[in-house]
Design a protein around this motif. Structure first.
Motif, PDB file in Angstrom:
ATOM      1  N   SER A 156       0.822  -1.217   0.000  1.00 41.95           N
ATOM      2  CA  SER A 156       0.000   0.000   0.000  1.00 41.95           C
ATOM      3  C   SER A 156       0.855   1.266   0.000  1.00 41.95           C
ATOM      4  O   SER A 156       0.419   2.314  -0.482  1.00 41.95           O
ATOM      5  CB  SER A 156      -0.963   0.005   1.186  1.00 41.95           C
ATOM      6  OG  SER A 156      -0.262  -0.047   2.406  1.00 41.95           O
ATOM      7  N   GLN A 157       2.087   1.189   0.522  1.00 34.67           N
ATOM      8  CA  GLN A 157       2.960   2.360   0.532  1.00 34.67           C
ATOM      9  C   GLN A 157       3.168   2.892  -0.881  1.00 34.67           C
ATOM     10  O   GLN A 157       3.183   4.104  -1.113  1.00 34.67           O
ATOM     11  CB  GLN A 157       4.307   2.012   1.169  1.00 34.67           C
ATOM     12  CG  GLN A 157       5.326   3.143   1.164  1.00 34.67           C
ATOM     13  CD  GLN A 157       4.978   4.271   2.116  1.00 34.67           C
ATOM     14  OE1 GLN A 157       4.274   4.070   3.097  1.00 34.67           O
ATOM     15  NE2 GLN A 157       5.465   5.467   1.835  1.00 34.67           N
ATOM     16  N   TYR A 184       0.888   8.358  10.154  1.00 31.68           N
ATOM     17  CA  TYR A 184       1.868   7.355   9.735  1.00 31.68           C
ATOM     18  C   TYR A 184       3.078   8.063   9.126  1.00 31.68           C
ATOM     19  O   TYR A 184       2.947   8.863   8.204  1.00 31.68           O
ATOM     20  CB  TYR A 184       1.201   6.419   8.735  1.00 31.68           C
ATOM     21  CG  TYR A 184       2.135   5.552   7.927  1.00 31.68           C
ATOM     22  CD1 TYR A 184       3.092   4.745   8.545  1.00 31.68           C
ATOM     23  CD2 TYR A 184       2.041   5.521   6.539  1.00 31.68           C
ATOM     24  CE1 TYR A 184       3.938   3.953   7.791  1.00 31.68           C
ATOM     25  CE2 TYR A 184       2.877   4.715   5.780  1.00 31.68           C
ATOM     26  CZ  TYR A 184       3.831   3.942   6.411  1.00 31.68           C
ATOM     27  OH  TYR A 184       4.670   3.153   5.673  1.00 31.68           O
ATOM     28  N   THR A 230       3.912   8.437   5.284  1.00 27.36           N
ATOM     29  CA  THR A 230       3.179   9.424   4.484  1.00 27.36           C
ATOM     30  C   THR A 230       3.877  10.781   4.530  1.00 27.36           C
ATOM     31  O   THR A 230       4.013  11.462   3.511  1.00 27.36           O
ATOM     32  CB  THR A 230       1.740   9.555   5.010  1.00 27.36           C
ATOM     33  OG1 THR A 230       1.115   8.279   4.963  1.00 27.36           O
ATOM     34  CG2 THR A 230       0.940  10.533   4.169  1.00 27.36           C
ATOM     35  N   TYR A 282      -5.577  12.874   4.211  1.00 29.05           N
ATOM     36  CA  TYR A 282      -5.006  11.555   4.471  1.00 29.05           C
ATOM     37  C   TYR A 282      -5.506  11.056   5.824  1.00 29.05           C
ATOM     38  O   TYR A 282      -5.368  11.733   6.841  1.00 29.05           O
ATOM     39  CB  TYR A 282      -3.473  11.610   4.483  1.00 29.05           C
ATOM     40  CG  TYR A 282      -2.876  10.328   5.016  1.00 29.05           C
ATOM     41  CD1 TYR A 282      -2.746   9.208   4.202  1.00 29.05           C
ATOM     42  CD2 TYR A 282      -2.487  10.212   6.349  1.00 29.05           C
ATOM     43  CE1 TYR A 282      -2.242   8.015   4.697  1.00 29.05           C
ATOM     44  CE2 TYR A 282      -1.984   9.031   6.858  1.00 29.05           C
ATOM     45  CZ  TYR A 282      -1.864   7.938   6.023  1.00 29.05           C
ATOM     46  OH  TYR A 282      -1.380   6.751   6.523  1.00 29.05           O
ATOM     47  N   ASN A 325      -5.978   7.322   8.296  1.00 22.71           N
ATOM     48  CA  ASN A 325      -5.684   5.913   8.567  1.00 22.71           C
ATOM     49  C   ASN A 325      -6.769   5.442   9.542  1.00 22.71           C
ATOM     50  O   ASN A 325      -6.590   5.500  10.751  1.00 22.71           O
ATOM     51  CB  ASN A 325      -4.271   5.852   9.172  1.00 22.71           C
ATOM     52  CG  ASN A 325      -3.754   4.466   9.425  1.00 22.71           C
ATOM     53  OD1 ASN A 325      -2.808   4.305  10.191  1.00 22.71           O
ATOM     54  ND2 ASN A 325      -4.318   3.452   8.821  1.00 22.71           N
ATOM     55  N   ALA A 349      -5.312   2.716  13.699  1.00 25.13           N
ATOM     56  CA  ALA A 349      -4.375   3.676  13.117  1.00 25.13           C
ATOM     57  C   ALA A 349      -2.964   3.504  13.659  1.00 25.13           C
ATOM     58  O   ALA A 349      -2.759   3.187  14.835  1.00 25.13           O
ATOM     59  CB  ALA A 349      -4.855   5.100  13.368  1.00 25.13           C
ATOM     60  N   ASN A 350      -2.006   3.706  12.773  1.00 26.23           N
ATOM     61  CA  ASN A 350      -0.601   3.754  13.142  1.00 26.23           C
ATOM     62  C   ASN A 350      -0.240   5.230  13.374  1.00 26.23           C
ATOM     63  O   ASN A 350      -0.329   6.026  12.432  1.00 26.23           O
ATOM     64  CB  ASN A 350       0.240   3.183  11.998  1.00 26.23           C
ATOM     65  CG  ASN A 350       1.720   3.174  12.275  1.00 26.23           C
ATOM     66  OD1 ASN A 350       2.166   3.552  13.347  1.00 26.23           O
ATOM     67  ND2 ASN A 350       2.502   2.758  11.283  1.00 26.23           N
ATOM     68  N   GLU A 405      -7.734   6.944   1.881  1.00 25.12           N
ATOM     69  CA  GLU A 405      -8.062   5.999   2.952  1.00 25.12           C
ATOM     70  C   GLU A 405      -7.001   4.903   3.031  1.00 25.12           C
ATOM     71  O   GLU A 405      -7.058   3.898   2.332  1.00 25.12           O
ATOM     72  CB  GLU A 405      -9.443   5.381   2.704  1.00 25.12           C
ATOM     73  CG  GLU A 405      -9.877   4.430   3.807  1.00 25.12           C
ATOM     74  CD  GLU A 405     -11.252   3.813   3.572  1.00 25.12           C
ATOM     75  OE1 GLU A 405     -11.893   3.418   4.561  1.00 25.12           O
ATOM     76  OE2 GLU A 405     -11.679   3.712   2.403  1.00 25.12           O
ATOM     77  N   ASP A 406      -6.044   5.115   3.915  1.00 26.20           N
ATOM     78  CA  ASP A 406      -4.962   4.156   4.119  1.00 26.20           C
ATOM     79  C   ASP A 406      -5.419   3.149   5.176  1.00 26.20           C
ATOM     80  O   ASP A 406      -5.406   3.429   6.365  1.00 26.20           O
ATOM     81  CB  ASP A 406      -3.704   4.909   4.584  1.00 26.20           C
ATOM     82  CG  ASP A 406      -2.569   3.976   4.956  1.00 26.20           C
ATOM     83  OD1 ASP A 406      -2.660   2.771   4.657  1.00 26.20           O
ATOM     84  OD2 ASP A 406      -1.583   4.453   5.552  1.00 26.20           O
ATOM     85  N   ASP A 407      -5.814   1.951   4.719  1.00 27.96           N
ATOM     86  CA  ASP A 407      -6.446   0.993   5.636  1.00 27.96           C
ATOM     87  C   ASP A 407      -5.679  -0.320   5.711  1.00 27.96           C
ATOM     88  O   ASP A 407      -6.251  -1.410   5.610  1.00 27.96           O
ATOM     89  CB  ASP A 407      -7.892   0.739   5.208  1.00 27.96           C
ATOM     90  CG  ASP A 407      -8.852   0.777   6.388  1.00 27.96           C
ATOM     91  OD1 ASP A 407      -8.378   0.885   7.530  1.00 27.96           O
ATOM     92  OD2 ASP A 407     -10.071   0.692   6.168  1.00 27.96           O
ATOM     93  N   TYR A 432      -4.542  -1.825   8.175  1.00 29.81           N
ATOM     94  CA  TYR A 432      -4.871  -2.642   9.341  1.00 29.81           C
ATOM     95  C   TYR A 432      -6.357  -3.008   9.389  1.00 29.81           C
ATOM     96  O   TYR A 432      -6.851  -3.444  10.426  1.00 29.81           O
ATOM     97  CB  TYR A 432      -4.468  -1.899  10.621  1.00 29.81           C
ATOM     98  CG  TYR A 432      -2.987  -1.619  10.674  1.00 29.81           C
ATOM     99  CD1 TYR A 432      -2.078  -2.564  11.126  1.00 29.81           C
ATOM    100  CD2 TYR A 432      -2.484  -0.388  10.224  1.00 29.81           C
ATOM    101  CE1 TYR A 432      -0.715  -2.307  11.139  1.00 29.81           C
ATOM    102  CE2 TYR A 432      -1.119  -0.129  10.233  1.00 29.81           C
ATOM    103  CZ  TYR A 432      -0.245  -1.096  10.696  1.00 29.81           C
ATOM    104  OH  TYR A 432       1.111  -0.837  10.694  1.00 29.81           O
TER     105      TYR A 432
END
Length: 445
Positions: A126-127, A151, A154, A204, A206, A210-211, A238-240, A242
């Protein structure tokens, strides 16, 4: 069971103009002719003779077969034409069988309401998708809404563009909608006073485990955030990563599942639930934006690993969606047990020294240290001398140069005994740091 229900959001009065989100550099990207030929010829009739592609001959590869054995006893073998495809160049969007699988899986899990205008592209984790998406939208010096803390990977992507990060505070339920609105309104006033200042285009977030905070945004708050982004014409990143490691009884409702307008770019990853070294991720979002990401991948690295994609597709084939989700649930339970062990160790050693919330998923606990305004030297110098390592909170803040009294602890790999010892050593460090600060204060007075 998953939570259900789409937002009671008024549908967009007119289609979104995605050119608004694509910066000048990205808008100049054009398809590579040979890459487009690869895409067209991949599914061409067998009788098609191609002298167009610069592909090596499959017969020159030294591999006869690759056997994959899974822990549950199931197995499969890559050989013949399938092995050749697993070792050969692919279309930039991804290995077509896996692309089809991931589209079906995403629809199965999220039921996106705007599906007919949505597409998927496979990325190196995903990165990769996050960086390509940010680089597609970002302009030097532009404002970007980010959850705070965020995170660190990002922030690294954004930093070279010198953006103005607009931090949105979080509480135990994640991003606070009221703070999002207040930030947007304050920035809007600046734009009115100075026409050279632009409104932010991206947010952005998460949203699940969340991290670094471990918080998960509940569905009602997500609906509120989504409506705000619709009102201000903001693209949600949407950085998901986890999502499948949430410890709650029901899986969260994603922003993608609420996206009636087509303003969500969702980043999924199998790194935490299958294998991080496979570098398997995918981006789901509006077709026009996915196509632009594809053009960037064409020029950057042609396509993600063919072998990783084939291995992943075959696991889906052998297990099916339900068994794959069962595996994800077992991974989630594995980390939930580790979280509980970690919290118990913290209660034994850190009570009275720190504050924390119990993470709802993921691999981290976010610890606030009392009476130590800056933990950086404590962790990075004195901590390493004690042979214990934690991540200082500065790594996750929008202003990493500012003093920070937070610590991120990962409970993913260390054994329970090691976790207990690490928390005991952290307690020692904090007491020593507090004494050091008191001596400095006494000397100053």
């Amino acid at each position: 069971m998953m939570e259900t229900g789409h937002p009671n959001t008024t549908k967009s009065k007119m289609p979104i103009d995605y050119s608004y989100f694509i910066n000048a550099l990205s808008s100049r990207r054009r398809p590579g002719i040979t890459r487009e030929l690869t895409k067209k010829l991949y599914n061409a009739p067998k009788e098609t003779i191609s002298l167009a592609e610069g592909m090596p001959n499959d017969g020159s590869f030294p591999f006869e077969a690759i056997n994959v054995v899974l822990k549950d006893g199931s197995s499969y073998t890559l050989q013949g034409g399938e092995l050749a495809a697993s070792l050969q160049y692919l279309p930039s969007q991804g290995y077509p069988p896996l692309l089809k699988t991931l589209k079906e899986f995403t629809k199965y899990v999220h039921e996106p309401p705007n599906w007919r205008n949505t597409d998927v592209i496979i990325t190196n984790g995903s990165q990769c998708g996050i960086s390509k998406s940010i680089e597609m939208c970002i302009e030097e010096g532009c404002p970007i809404l980010v959850q705070n803390p965020l995170y660190s990977g990002t922030e690294v992507v954004m930093k070279p563009f010198k953006p103005t990060l607009l931090p949105i505070d979080q509480d135990d339920l994640g991003v606070i909608p009221a703070h999002l609105v207040a930030t947007l309104e304050q920035w809007k006033e600046k734009c009115t006073a100075d026409p050279t200042i632009k409104m932010p285009k991206m947010f952005y977030v998460n949203p699940t485990a969340a991290n670094p905070t471990g918080t998960t945004i509940p569905v009602d708050r997500k609906k509120e955030i989504y409506k705000i982004c619709c009102d201000y014409n903001i693209l949600i990143l949407e950085d998901d990563a986890y999502y499948f490691m949430d410890f709650q009884d029901s899986k969260p409702v994603s922003f993608l599942s609420l996206d009636v307008e087509g303003r969500v770019l969702r980043f999924d990853s199998l790194s935490k639930v299958l294998a991080s070294g496979l570098r398997m991720g995918w981006v789901t979002g509006p077709k026009q934006l996915i196509h632009n990401i594809e053009l960037h991948i064409q020029s950057a690295y042609l396509h993600s690993s063919s072998l990783s994609q084939s291995i992943t597709n075959n696991i889906f084939r052998v297990w099916g969606f339900d068994k794959m989700l069962e595996h994800f649930a077992s991974v989630s339970n594995f980390y939930r047990i580790r979280r509980d062990l970690t919290i118990s160790a913290m209660e034994r050693h850190l009570k009275g020294l720190c504050d924390w919330s119990i993470p709802s998923g993921g691999m981290f606990v976010w610890i606030k240290v009392r009476n130590v305004p800056d933990v950086y030297e404590m962790l990075m110098t004195r901590g390493l001398k004690k042979h214990v390592c934690f991540a200082p909170g500065q790594a996750f803040m929008t202003d990493p140069a500012a003093a920070c009294n937070y610590v991120r602890a990962a409970y993913s790999r260390a054994s329970p005994k090691q976790i207990d010892k690490a928390m005991r050593l952290l307690a020692e460090l904090i007491r020593e740091e507090q004494q050091l600060l008191r001596r400095k204060l006494d000397n100053f007075i």
